[in-house]
Write an enzyme that holds these catalytic residues in place. Structure first.
Site, short mmCIF file in Angstrom:
data_model
loop_
_atom_site.label_atom_id
_atom_site.label_comp_id
_atom_site.label_asym_id
_atom_site.label_seq_id
_atom_site.Cartn_x
_atom_site.Cartn_y
_atom_site.Cartn_z
CB ALA A 155 -6.40 -3.86 4.92
CB CYS A 156 -4.25 -6.15 8.54
SG CYS A 156 -3.22 -6.96 7.33
CB SER A 157 -7.31 -2.47 11.54
OG SER A 157 -6.12 -2.53 11.41
CB SER A 333 -8.97 -8.12 9.40
OG SER A 333 -9.56 -9.23 9.08
CG PHE A 358 -1.09 -3.62 13.42
CD1 PHE A 358 0.46 -4.17 12.79
CD2 PHE A 358 -0.52 -4.15 14.49
CE1 PHE A 358 1.31 -4.87 12.86
CE2 PHE A 358 0.37 -5.15 15.39
CZ PHE A 358 1.49 -5.54 13.94
#
Ligand code: COA
Length: 372
Positions: A155-157, A333, A358
Site C-alpha cells: 500500500a502507501c509504504s 506510495s 506509512f
C-alpha cells in the site's frame, strides 16, 4: 558487501488536474441528483440525504488544493464519478507500465544511465491493474533492462519497502543497479461518490534508481533502512479475486474501493510512525537534530506537521519537512519520493535526510540517506 545509493529519481505527472472547487461542483451535482431521485424516501425519513462537500473543509482537513489524474472527464461527470481508463489490449503497454516507464526514463536520464544497465526492476504500488504477468516485468522489457523484475504491494509504504528490498540486494551483490517504480492510479480505486474521502487521492508515477555508491559520482548513500507492519482493518480495499464467489456480486459494493476510518488512522498511525523514525535514527546513531530533511508520506498536512514536530522536537522550518500534497494530494506510495525528487538538490555532501512512508497494513518504512 557494497554500499547502495539513490542516484536519481523521476516523476511522471499525469496530464489533467482537478482543483478542489471543480471536484466539489461535481460531487454536489451528484448528491443533488441522487437526493432528487430519492426525494420521497428522504422526506419519509427512511433514507438520509447526501450532504454537500466543501472546498473549505477539504483544504482545512487535509491541506490538499488539487490533484493530477489520468482522466478528468469521467471523474467529474456526475452521472459516472470514476475515470474512463480503457482496458488496454494484450499487445499494448499497460497503463501502469506506461506511466512507470516515463518516470524510469527521467531517472535514468538524470543519472546518465541506459535501461540495459539496470538488472532489477521492482514495481511497488498499492494497486495493480492485473494479476500477472507482473507489471515490473513489462517495465523491464520496455526500458530494455536485464536481470529480473517483480511486483510488490505494501500500500502507501510500497516505495520504502521496495527501496529496502533493492538496497539489500545491492548490498549483497545479487544485483548491481535497480529501479523501484511506483505507478499509482489512485483514481481507479477511490470512491469519488463518498464525501468523506473523495478529495484524498491523485495519480502519479515515481521511479528511484539505486546503484552501488562506487559506481556514481554523486547521489544519496543509503545508510540504513527500516520496515515495520502491524495488522489493521482501518485502511482496506476488498477488491480481489474472491469477490466472484460472493452471492451479492461485485459491481457496486463500497468495500471494493478504498475505505478508511480516517480518525482512527490519524490517532493510531501518528505515534507508530514517530516512534519508528526515532528508533531507526537511534539505532543508526543519528541525532534527530542532525537531519537536514524529512521527506514524509503525503496524506495529510496536519499529520506531517505533527510527525515533523515529534521527530525534530520543534516546528520544522522552511523546507526541512516539505509537503507536495497541496499540488498532488495523497499519491499513495509515490508521495515521499515526489517530495524527495523536488526537495533534495540543495543538500550538501554529508547532509543527512530521512524518507518515510506509512499507511495501510498498517505499515511504515524509513530510509536514512547521506548526500555525497
Ligand atoms: N465536506 C464537508 N464536510 C465534510 C466532508 C467534506 N468533503 N467530509 C467530512 N465532512 C464532515 C464530516 O461529516 C464531519 O461532520 P460532523 O462533525 O458533523 O460529523 C466533519 O466534517 C469532520 O469529519 P472527519 O472525517 O472527522 O474529518 P477529519 O478532520 O478527521 O478529516 C481526514 C478527515 C480523512 C482528512 C483525516 O481524518 C485524515 O487525513 N486521516 C488520515 C488519513 C490517512 O492518512 N489515510 C491513509 C490513506 S493511505
Amino acid at each position: 558487501m557494497f554500499t547502495p545509493a539513490i542516484t536519481a529519481t523521476g516523476v511522471y505527472v499525469p496530464p489533467h488536474t482537478i482543483t478542489n472547487d471543480e471536484l466539489v461542483v461535481a460531487f454536489n451535482a451528484y448528491a443533488d441528483r441522487v437526493n432528487a431521485e430519492n426525494a420521497e424516501a428522504i422526506a419519509a425519513g427512511t433514507l438520509e440525504a447526501i450532504p454537500h462537500s466543501s472546498s473549505e473543509f477539504i483544504l482545512k482537513a487535509s491541506g490538499i488544493e488539487s490533484r493530477y489524474v489520468m482522466d478528468k472527464e469521467g471523474v467529474l461527470d456526475p452521472a459516472r464519478m470514476y475515470p474512463r481508463l480503457h482496458q488496454r489490449s494484450d499487445d499494448e503497454p499497460g497503463i501502469m507500465a506506461e506511466m512507470g516507464v516515463a518516470a524510469c526514463r527521467t531517472a535514468l536520464e538524470k543519472a546518465g544511465r541506459r535501461g540495459d544497465e539496470v538488472d532489477l526492476v521492482i514495481c511497488a504500488a498499492s494497486n495493480m491493474e492485473r494479476a500477472y504477468p507482473a507489471i515490473a516485468v513489462e517495465i523491464q522489457k520496455l526500458i530494455g533492462a536485464k536481470g529480473f523484475a517483480f511486483d510488490m504491494n505494501v500500500a502507501c509504504s510500497s516505495a520504502t519497502f521496495g527501496i529496502q528490498a533493492a538496497a539489500d540486494m545491492i548490498r549483497a551483490g545479487s544485483v548491481r543497479r535497480a529501479l523501484v517504480v511506483n505507478p499509482e492510479i489512485t483514481s481507479g480505486h477511490l470512491e469519488w461518490r463518498d464525501r468523506d474521502c473523495h478529495f484524498i487521492f491523485g495519480d502519479v508515477a515515481t521511479a528511484t534508481l539505486i546503484e552501488r555508491r562506487e559506481d556514481a559520482a554523486h547521489g544519496f548513500e543509503i545508510r540504513s533502512t527500516r520496515c515495520a507492519t502491524e495488522f489493521s482493518n482501518n485502511i482496506r480495499n476488498n477488491n480481489g479475486f474472491l469477490r466472484r464467489n460472493r452471492p451479492d456480486g461485485m459491481a457496486d459494493r463500497r468495500d471494493m474501493q478504498f475505505m478508511q476510518e480516517g480518525r482512527k488512522v490519524f490517532k493510531e498511525v501518528l505515534p507508530m510512525v514517530s516512534a519508528h523514525i526515532l528508533h531507526h535514527l537511534g539505532d543508526d546513531g543519528v541525532e534527530a537534530g542532525a537531519l537536514k530533511r524529512l521527506w514524509l508520506h503525503q496524506a495529510n498536512k496536519t499529520m506531517n506537521d505533527f510527525i515533523g514536530r515529534k521527530v525534530l522536537g520543534r516546528d520544522p522550518e522552511g523546507n526541512e519537512q516539505p509537503n507536495i500534497l497541496q499540488e498532488f494530494a495523497n499519491t499513495s506510495s509515490a508521495g515521499s519520493i515526489i517530495a524527495f525528487d523536488r526537495f533534495s538538490d540543495d543538500l550538501a555532501p554529508g547532509d543527512l535526510g530521512l524518507i518515510c512512508s506509512f499507511g495501510a497494513g498498517y505499515s511504515v518504512g524509513s530510509v536514512i540517506v547521506e548526500r555525497f
